[in-house]
Design a protein around this motif. Sequence first.
Motif, PDB file in Angstrom:
ATOM      1  N   GLN A  40      31.586 -20.080  20.106  1.00  0.00           N
ATOM      2  CA  GLN A  40      32.351 -21.218  19.571  1.00  0.00           C
ATOM      3  C   GLN A  40      32.414 -21.456  18.150  1.00  0.00           C
ATOM      4  N   TYR A  43      35.384 -19.304  17.274  1.00  0.00           N
ATOM      5  CA  TYR A  43      36.658 -20.060  17.717  1.00  0.00           C
ATOM      6  C   TYR A  43      36.872 -21.055  16.538  1.00  0.00           C
ATOM      7  N   VAL A  47      40.473 -19.554  15.218  1.00  0.00           N
ATOM      8  CA  VAL A  47      41.330 -20.006  16.212  1.00  0.00           C
ATOM      9  C   VAL A  47      41.867 -21.472  15.532  1.00  0.00           C
ATOM     10  N   GLU A  48      41.107 -22.146  15.365  1.00  0.00           N
ATOM     11  CA  GLU A  48      41.357 -23.776  15.122  1.00  0.00           C
ATOM     12  C   GLU A  48      42.401 -23.648  13.880  1.00  0.00           C
TER      13      GLU A  48
END
Length: 56
Positions: A40, A43, A47-48
């Motif tokens: 998490q 990510y 990614v965000e």
Amino acid sequence: MNKQYEFEVEDDIVIKYTPMPEIGVNIYKTEVVMTKEIFQECYKKWVEPQEGNDKE
């Protein structure tokens, strides 16, 4: 060195299995590669930010 790695997602962790033919047939070294919490965090950092750039 010719090792084939296998990965498996089991519950909240990613596990890496490495064959150990020098020890015996069907013997694997087992390592936890990543927990759900670490995934998490990765990510959020990797990614965000990219998703925000794609919307422009």
